[in-house]
Design an enzyme around this catalytic site. Structure first.
Site, short mmCIF file in Angstrom:
data_model
loop_
_atom_site.label_atom_id
_atom_site.label_comp_id
_atom_site.label_asym_id
_atom_site.label_seq_id
_atom_site.Cartn_x
_atom_site.Cartn_y
_atom_site.Cartn_z
N GLU A 128 0.88 -1.17 0.00
CA GLU A 128 0.00 0.00 0.00
C GLU A 128 0.91 1.22 0.00
O GLU A 128 1.49 1.58 1.02
CB GLU A 128 -0.89 0.01 1.26
CG GLU A 128 -1.83 -1.17 1.38
CD GLU A 128 -3.04 -1.09 0.46
OE1 GLU A 128 -3.14 -0.11 -0.32
OE2 GLU A 128 -3.86 -2.00 0.49
N CYS B 265 -2.86 8.65 3.29
CA CYS B 265 -2.53 8.11 1.96
C CYS B 265 -3.65 8.40 0.98
O CYS B 265 -3.42 8.96 -0.09
CB CYS B 265 -2.25 6.62 2.06
SG CYS B 265 -3.52 5.72 2.95
P1 NAD Z 1 8.55 5.16 4.28
O1 NAD Z 1 8.48 4.31 3.07
O2 NAD Z 1 9.64 6.13 4.42
O3 NAD Z 1 8.63 4.24 5.58
C1 NAD Z 1 7.66 3.24 5.87
C2 NAD Z 1 8.30 2.13 6.69
O4 NAD Z 1 9.28 1.45 5.91
C3 NAD Z 1 9.00 2.61 7.96
O5 NAD Z 1 8.67 1.71 9.00
C4 NAD Z 1 10.49 2.49 7.60
O6 NAD Z 1 11.31 2.23 8.70
C5 NAD Z 1 10.49 1.31 6.67
N1 NAD Z 1 11.60 1.27 5.70
C6 NAD Z 1 12.31 2.28 5.19
N2 NAD Z 1 13.21 1.84 4.28
C7 NAD Z 1 13.04 0.49 4.22
C8 NAD Z 1 13.64 -0.55 3.44
N3 NAD Z 1 14.60 -0.30 2.57
N4 NAD Z 1 13.18 -1.81 3.61
C9 NAD Z 1 12.20 -2.10 4.47
N5 NAD Z 1 11.60 -1.15 5.24
C10 NAD Z 1 12.01 0.13 5.11
O7 NAD Z 1 7.10 5.86 4.36
P2 NAD Z 1 6.59 6.95 5.41
O8 NAD Z 1 7.29 8.23 5.14
O9 NAD Z 1 6.62 6.38 6.79
O10 NAD Z 1 5.05 7.07 5.00
C11 NAD Z 1 4.57 8.02 4.10
C12 NAD Z 1 4.21 7.37 2.80
O11 NAD Z 1 3.35 6.25 3.01
C13 NAD Z 1 3.41 8.27 1.88
O12 NAD Z 1 3.91 8.18 0.57
C14 NAD Z 1 2.01 7.73 1.93
O13 NAD Z 1 1.21 8.00 0.80
C15 NAD Z 1 2.23 6.28 2.14
N6 NAD Z 1 1.10 5.65 2.79
C16 NAD Z 1 0.33 4.81 2.06
C17 NAD Z 1 -0.78 4.21 2.63
C18 NAD Z 1 -1.65 3.28 1.84
O14 NAD Z 1 -2.48 2.61 2.41
N7 NAD Z 1 -1.47 3.19 0.55
C19 NAD Z 1 -1.10 4.48 3.96
C20 NAD Z 1 -0.28 5.36 4.68
C21 NAD Z 1 0.83 5.93 4.08
#
Ligand code: NAD
Length: 465
Positions: free
Chosen positions: A242, A276
């Protein structure tokens, strides 16, 4: 307060860890563990040992325990909401912290009550074929910082229901609220079935790539999603992704601006825009453009923003400095391109950024093309609905979209042409635990919620006899 202090004491490391601050006031709330690969390996050993027993207890017992977990969340609701409000920044009131904790128990109960029965596919002279849904094994649940508790439940509750063990990795920005939630849920679950690992991106990447993990449920940015796809390749992991969105809304010329303004506002600015599937670009027909902007700015002027723990506030700060800087940069770039700031536009101190409505903005501007993920909405004028549909569909992402009109049939016709996983008519962003949710294009793949959500955390097995 007593429960709040007890929860904090239970989840903090004996020593060390990272300080976590109240987003609104800067006060230290507590310390979060920063765990590494050794702790990850230990959690993997515990969960993989516990999973077969959990699978063996059967659906009825797992369902009972998920209801008991929902009861436990409700018993700790106010303490969890306070912690979430401080750590994430969202106010207690409105569609915010208390609402999010309520959604946690609602989604736990929905996972408990949803049934995925074996299906009889064929039973004739050729023989009998049944489809069964088995546990996958160990599921990794990696989440973001915007709705940290609710999204954790979306990931772990269906996975547990289907007999999987789960390791949750909260965002490094909001670990305490998720650790507290897991602590409360674990007060009723058997040991080792649900674990949390709190650490930085490296430990998250190690979890996502680990050979013992059968499936990764990931919610976060598209960029991290790509990296998880790459790291899943070696062991052919199942993925539900997601990812980011840049949801478009299209207001048709027959919409009633006064009637839709409040729903447009919350469609865009729920959780101070850090959602999101929120409205992130609004296309409005020329005939109603000025009236829609006037009504929207009037709503913006009366919705209070401030520290989360002050009752009555409905909007809060941007959760972190990095996101605040993205929001500020996009607003500055819109100003430089000659767009008009119809309301807000200037930071308020700390990471508070006012509700900002930007008008007379070109569709190719950065603020329209990039996901702002904050309290800013560009409103783009159009004359021909064909142009609006084309602009909405031009994005590389497709999580949600909406159409606003007084003519339902016409709205449905436009809705069917939008490239998005969910399209709402005269609202934006509402979710239901029985209605599948997921994106198209670069917003990811796989569905959450309802029966589809249970299928996504199970392995199909055909038995022919
Ligand atoms: P992010 O991708 O920076 O981080 C999300 C998670 O991934 C964190 O727990 C982080 O520690 C982890 N992470 C980071 N690098 C990683 C890697 N290489 N491998 C595995 N895990 C890793 O996202 P964010 O800044 O926390 O969230 C914001 C984004 O999330 C926005 O783009 C938003 O649209 C999206 N979002 C989508 C939904 C949905 O349902 N589609 C819901 C909420 C947020």
């Amino acid at each position: 307060m007593e429960q709040y202090e007890e929860l904090l004491a239970a989840i903090q490391p004996a020593q060390g860890g990272r300080e976590i601050r109240d987003v609104a006031t800067g006060e230290v709330i507590g310390r979060a563990p920063v765990e590494g690969v050794d702790q990850l390996e230990a959690a993997i050993a515990r969960t993989t040992a516990a999973q077969p027993g959990w699978d063996a207890v059967g659906h009825a017992e797992r369902s009972r325990l998920l209801h008991a977990a929902a009861d436990a969340v409700e018993q700790h609701a106010e303490a969890l909401a306070r912690l979430l409000s401080r750590e994430q920044g969202k106010p207690l009131d409105g569609p915010n912290a208390r609402f999010e904790v309520g959604a946690c128990s609602a989604w736990l109960r929905a996972s408990a009550d949803t049934v995925l029965e074996p299906q009889l596919l064929v039973d004739d002279e050729s023989g009998r074929a049944e489809q069964h849904f088995r546990a996958l094994g160990l599921v990794a649940a990696i989440g973001p910082w915007n709705w940290p508790m609710m999204i954790a439940v979306w990931q772990f509750a269906p996975a547990l229901r289907m007999g999987n063990a789960v390791i949750v990795k909260p965002s490094e920005y909001t670990p305490l609220s998720v650790l507290a939630l897991v602590h409360v849920v674990n007060s009723v679950l058997p040991d080792g079935v649900l674990e949390a690992i709190s650490g930085d991106r490296e430990v998250s990447a190690a979890l996502a790539a680990h050979p013992a993990v059968a499936k990764v449920m990931f919610t976060g940015s598209t960029r991290t999603g790509s990296s998880i796809i790459r790291s899943s390749a070696d062991t052919i992991k199942r993925l539900t992704l997601e990812l980011g969105g840049n949801d478009a809304g299209i207001v048709l010329e027959d919409a009633d601006p006064a009637a839709i303004a409040e729903d447009l506002f919350w469609g865009a600015f729920i959780n101070t825009g850090q959602t999101c599937a929120a409205l992130k670009r609004l296309y409005v027909h020329n005939a109603v453009y000025d009236a829609v902007v006037r009504e929207l700015t009037a709503v913006a002027a009366r919705i209070p923003m401030g520290p989360g723990l002050e009752e009555g506030n409905l909007l809060g700060p941007v959760q972190n400095q990095a996101q605040f800087e993205i929001v500020q940069r996009l607003v500055e770039s819109a100003k430089a391109s000659g767009a008009t700031i119809a309301s807000g536009g200037t930071p308020l101190g700390g990471t508070f950024f006012p509700i900002t409505i930007v008008t007379d903005i070109a569709d190719d501007s950065e603020l329209v093309q990039q996901e702002q993920f904050g309290p800013v909405l560009p409103v783009i004028r159009y004359d021909d609905v064909e142009d609006a549909v084309a602009m909405a569909n031009a994005a590389s992402v497709g999580l949600g979209a909406s159409v606003w009109s007084s003519d339902r049939e016409r709205a449905l016709q436009v809705a069917s042409r939008l490239e998005a996983g969910t399209v709402w008519v005269n609202s934006h962003g509402g979710l239901h635990p029985m209605v599948p949710f997921g994106g198209v294009k670069q917003s990811g793949y796989g569905l959450e919620f309802g029966v589809e959500g249970l299928k996504a955390v199970s392995a199909s097995q055909i038995i022919r006899s």
